[in-house]
Design a protein around this motif. Structure first.
Motif, mmCIF file in Angstrom:
data_model
loop_
_atom_site.group_PDB
_atom_site.id
_atom_site.type_symbol
_atom_site.label_atom_id
_atom_site.label_comp_id
_atom_site.label_asym_id
_atom_site.label_seq_id
_atom_site.Cartn_x
_atom_site.Cartn_y
_atom_site.Cartn_z
ATOM 1 N N UNK A 18 3.305 3.779 9.269
ATOM 2 C CA UNK A 18 4.617 3.114 9.311
ATOM 3 C C UNK A 18 4.506 1.682 8.790
ATOM 4 N N UNK A 19 3.400 1.008 9.145
ATOM 5 C CA UNK A 19 3.236 -0.384 8.736
ATOM 6 C C UNK A 19 2.888 -0.534 7.261
ATOM 7 N N UNK A 20 2.178 0.436 6.697
ATOM 8 C CA UNK A 20 1.651 0.290 5.339
ATOM 9 C C UNK A 20 2.292 1.195 4.299
ATOM 10 N N UNK A 21 2.881 2.308 4.728
ATOM 11 C CA UNK A 21 3.384 3.291 3.781
ATOM 12 C C UNK A 21 2.296 4.171 3.200
ATOM 13 N N UNK A 22 1.078 4.033 3.710
ATOM 14 C CA UNK A 22 -0.051 4.838 3.232
ATOM 15 C C UNK A 22 0.182 6.306 3.579
ATOM 16 N N UNK A 23 -0.197 7.191 2.674
ATOM 17 C CA UNK A 23 -0.123 8.635 2.906
ATOM 18 C C UNK A 23 -1.452 9.071 3.529
ATOM 19 N N UNK A 24 -1.514 9.054 4.865
ATOM 20 C CA UNK A 24 -2.773 9.296 5.579
ATOM 21 C C UNK A 24 -2.878 10.726 6.075
ATOM 22 N N UNK A 25 -4.075 11.286 5.941
ATOM 23 C CA UNK A 25 -4.348 12.643 6.411
ATOM 24 C C UNK A 25 -5.589 12.626 7.299
ATOM 25 N N UNK A 26 -5.508 13.263 8.443
ATOM 26 C CA UNK A 26 -6.652 13.360 9.357
ATOM 27 C C UNK A 26 -7.088 14.811 9.484
ATOM 28 N N UNK A 27 -8.407 15.019 9.526
ATOM 29 C CA UNK A 27 -8.924 16.366 9.739
ATOM 30 C C UNK A 27 -10.188 16.308 10.587
ATOM 31 N N UNK A 28 -10.522 17.459 11.166
ATOM 32 C CA UNK A 28 -11.734 17.578 11.964
ATOM 33 C C UNK A 28 -12.210 19.018 11.891
ATOM 34 N N UNK A 29 -13.357 19.269 12.498
ATOM 35 C CA UNK A 29 -13.841 20.634 12.621
ATOM 36 C C UNK A 29 -14.797 20.693 13.802
ATOM 37 N N UNK A 53 0.801 -1.229 0.000
ATOM 38 C CA UNK A 53 0.000 0.000 0.000
ATOM 39 C C UNK A 53 0.835 1.281 0.000
ATOM 40 N N UNK A 54 2.117 1.171 -0.159
ATOM 41 C CA UNK A 54 2.972 2.344 -0.085
ATOM 42 C C UNK A 54 2.546 3.422 -1.093
ATOM 43 N N UNK A 55 2.368 4.639 -0.559
ATOM 44 C CA UNK A 55 2.001 5.768 -1.400
ATOM 45 C C UNK A 55 0.510 5.934 -1.625
ATOM 46 N N UNK A 56 -0.302 4.951 -1.193
ATOM 47 C CA UNK A 56 -1.758 5.048 -1.347
ATOM 48 C C UNK A 56 -2.286 6.193 -0.468
ATOM 49 N N UNK A 57 -3.176 7.023 -0.978
ATOM 50 C CA UNK A 57 -3.729 8.116 -0.164
ATOM 51 C C UNK A 57 -4.862 7.619 0.737
ATOM 52 N N UNK A 58 -5.027 8.255 1.875
ATOM 53 C CA UNK A 58 -6.126 7.946 2.783
ATOM 54 C C UNK A 58 -6.515 9.211 3.533
ATOM 55 N N UNK A 59 -7.763 9.612 3.402
ATOM 56 C CA UNK A 59 -8.245 10.772 4.145
ATOM 57 C C UNK A 59 -9.212 10.298 5.223
ATOM 58 N N UNK A 60 -9.024 10.787 6.444
ATOM 59 C CA UNK A 60 -9.862 10.409 7.591
ATOM 60 C C UNK A 60 -10.422 11.675 8.215
ATOM 61 N N UNK A 61 -11.714 11.669 8.437
ATOM 62 C CA UNK A 61 -12.376 12.809 9.084
ATOM 63 C C UNK A 61 -13.024 12.308 10.369
ATOM 64 N N UNK A 62 -12.785 13.020 11.475
ATOM 65 C CA UNK A 62 -13.328 12.542 12.739
ATOM 66 C C UNK A 62 -13.618 13.648 13.736
ATOM 67 N N UNK A 63 -14.038 13.261 14.955
ATOM 68 C CA UNK A 63 -14.475 14.228 15.958
ATOM 69 C C UNK A 63 -13.368 14.745 16.867
ATOM 70 N N UNK A 64 -12.184 14.137 16.785
ATOM 71 C CA UNK A 64 -11.149 14.424 17.777
ATOM 72 C C UNK A 64 -10.343 15.670 17.440
ATOM 73 N N UNK A 65 -10.263 16.552 18.437
ATOM 74 C CA UNK A 65 -9.474 17.774 18.327
ATOM 75 C C UNK A 65 -8.649 17.915 19.598
ATOM 76 N N UNK A 66 -7.710 18.835 19.582
ATOM 77 C CA UNK A 66 -6.915 19.080 20.776
ATOM 78 C C UNK A 66 -6.111 17.860 21.191
ATOM 79 N N UNK A 67 -6.182 17.520 22.476
ATOM 80 C CA UNK A 67 -5.398 16.418 23.020
ATOM 81 C C UNK A 67 -5.770 15.088 22.389
ATOM 82 N N UNK A 68 -7.070 14.845 22.194
ATOM 83 C CA UNK A 68 -7.489 13.580 21.589
ATOM 84 C C UNK A 68 -7.014 13.453 20.147
#
Length: 453
Positions: free
Chosen positions: A77-88, A49-64
């Motif tokens: 680290x395990x997959x090489x996936x290019x993962x991005x997390x965002x929230x609002x 999966x190296x280089x595969x994109x992944x976008x994740x949207x969730x509820x966690x902000x701040x410390x979480x």
């Protein structure tokens, strides 16, 4: 979940960014309390999966958010996936906008099963398959309950499994000060009948049993709804609770009226509550547990969720200066098992991809839970984790409540329409402790629900 969020600080910025695998919180293979074998096996199975994109949207902000990013780092680290997390701040509205506009993230993580069910009914979620629902049923405490919260009707009207549970919260707790119990010779009750007997004994001994506060600004009343929900689960079968949250069982139903009355036995008895019944609605929920720590104690017991230690006096050591026990069940209703009230987040695929599927598989590894467990603010019903990985004894015991539960139910008021669960139910509880009967309280709440078009 709304109740927990009410205490948070509003965050207006959108957080986004790629998860970095460069700095793993705990070096793989070193600390034996982590299941590194599960990590190594996952890594070997997803090396393509190296280089595969992944976008994740969730509820966690701040410390979480920082904690979640530390978990995501192991995945990348395990997959090489290019993962991005965002929230609002308004993540519930944002995910609806994004999915309906045709620009969803690959993965959406939400604490509202009702919202996910709505997305599934519009064909905006990808089924996770029977193999994942079977895995949750077999590996989670109260597995059937968690499968139920992830099973929705798709656009075709057929049931499918769409949401994988990850991270939970426990509400079925009663807090006390061990030293106060020891000095008075009290024992932790193991049944609700014993809890009632202890309440009476404290009064006989000249003390006040309970501190109860419903105050919360515009949300005043919500702590009482947790009481009612816990009692409902201890006096009725789970399907009665479920039908209550969907208006099939009315607030005027004898089962609901009886639960409200049962709460009243504690909250409306002048001798049972610090400050008397009149103080219940006016006392802020953040201040109400302080009576536990007064000298002499102003109360001995306090019903509240796992977050309440945040409002204990500074320097309070959990397990020593303050402790909790599972809110017990009725011996007369032993057939209902061990129900637990709480909340949780559910992981769904909103834009299918190999990386998204791999992320769900990653959440089935103990390491995806243990790394967050070892930091803070994370509980899991996953029976395959090493409970020794929990950061402290309090979290470990709360986690064991989840893994040994026979039934798990989300906060009922969160499952009801907002005008009820975050409106009429709250105000109805204030009216009830103010003197209104349980029957009249139920009638008024039900009238508000019936008025919804």
């Amino acid at each position: 979940m709304k109740k927990i969020l009410l205490m948070g600080v509003a965050v207006t910025a959108l957080f986004a960014g790629a998860a970095s695998a460069a700095d793993l919180k705990f070096p793989p293979g070193q600390d034996t309390k982590f299941n590194w074998k599960s990590y190594d096996e996952f890594k070997a199975a997803h090396a393509d999966l190296k280089g595969e994109p992944l976008t994740i949207f969730g509820p966690w902000r701040g410390e979480d958010e920082a904690f979640f990013r530390s978990i995501l780092a192991y995945f990348t680290e395990a997959t090489g996936v290019d993962a991005t997390y965002s929230s609002s701040e308004n993540y519930e509205q944002q995910i609806v906008i994004d999915t309906q506009a045709g620009s969803p993230p690959n993965v959406a993580i939400l604490p509202q099963p009702g919202l996910l069910a709505d997305l599934a009914s519009k064909g905006l979620l990808t089924p996770l398959g029977e193999e994942n629902s079977k895995w949750v049923k077999e590996n989670y405490g109260a597995g059937d309950s968690w499968v139920g919260y992830g099973t929705y009707k798709g656009k075709d009207g057929k049931d499918g499994y769409y949401a994988f549970p990850y991270k939970a919260d426990v509400k079925s707790l009663v807090w006390y000060v061990p030293e106060n119990f020891k000095e008075a010779g009290y024992k932790v009750p193991t049944t609700m009948e014993e809890l009632h007997a202890l309440t009476d004994q404290i009064v006989k001994d000249g003390g006040v049993p309970w501190c109860i506060g419903l105050g919360s600004g515009g949300a005043t009343g919500w702590p009482a709804t947790d009481w009612i929900e816990d009692i409902m689960l201890r006096m009725n079968k789970p399907d009665v609770y479920d039908k209550w949250t969907t208006n099939e069982v009315k607030f005027t139903d004898p089962a609901v009226v009886a639960a409200i009355d049962e709460f009243g036995k504690f909250a409306k008895n002048e001798s049972y509550v610090d400050g008397g019944a009149a103080a219940v609605a006016s006392t802020d929920f953040r201040d109400s547990p302080k009576g536990l720590f007064a000298v002499p104690p102003k109360c001995y017991l306090h019903h509240q969720a796992s977050f309440i230690p945040s409002f204990f006096p500074e320097g309070t050591k959990l397990g020593q200066d303050a402790d909790f026990f599972y809110m017990p069940t009725y011996a007369a209703h032993a057939d209902l098992g061990k129900p637990v009230l709480g909340a949780g987040t559910l992981v769904s695929i909103t834009k299918d991809s190999k990386a998204a599927r791999a992320f769900v598989e990653f959440l089935k590894t103990p390491i995806a839970h243990e790394v967050w467990m070892a930091q803070s603010s994370f509980l899991t019903p996953y029976k395959g984790v090493n409970t020794a990985a929990y950061a402290n004894e309090q979290m470990k015991r709360e986690g064991e409540i989840l893994t040994t539960a026979t039934t798990f139910r989300f906060d009922g008021s969160d499952l009801m329409p907002g005008k009820i669960g975050a409106g009429a139910f709250w105000t109805g509880m204030v009216d009830f402790v103010g003197g209104k009967s349980a029957q009249d309280t139920g009638k008024e709440i039900q009238a508000s629900w019936d008025a919804i078009k």
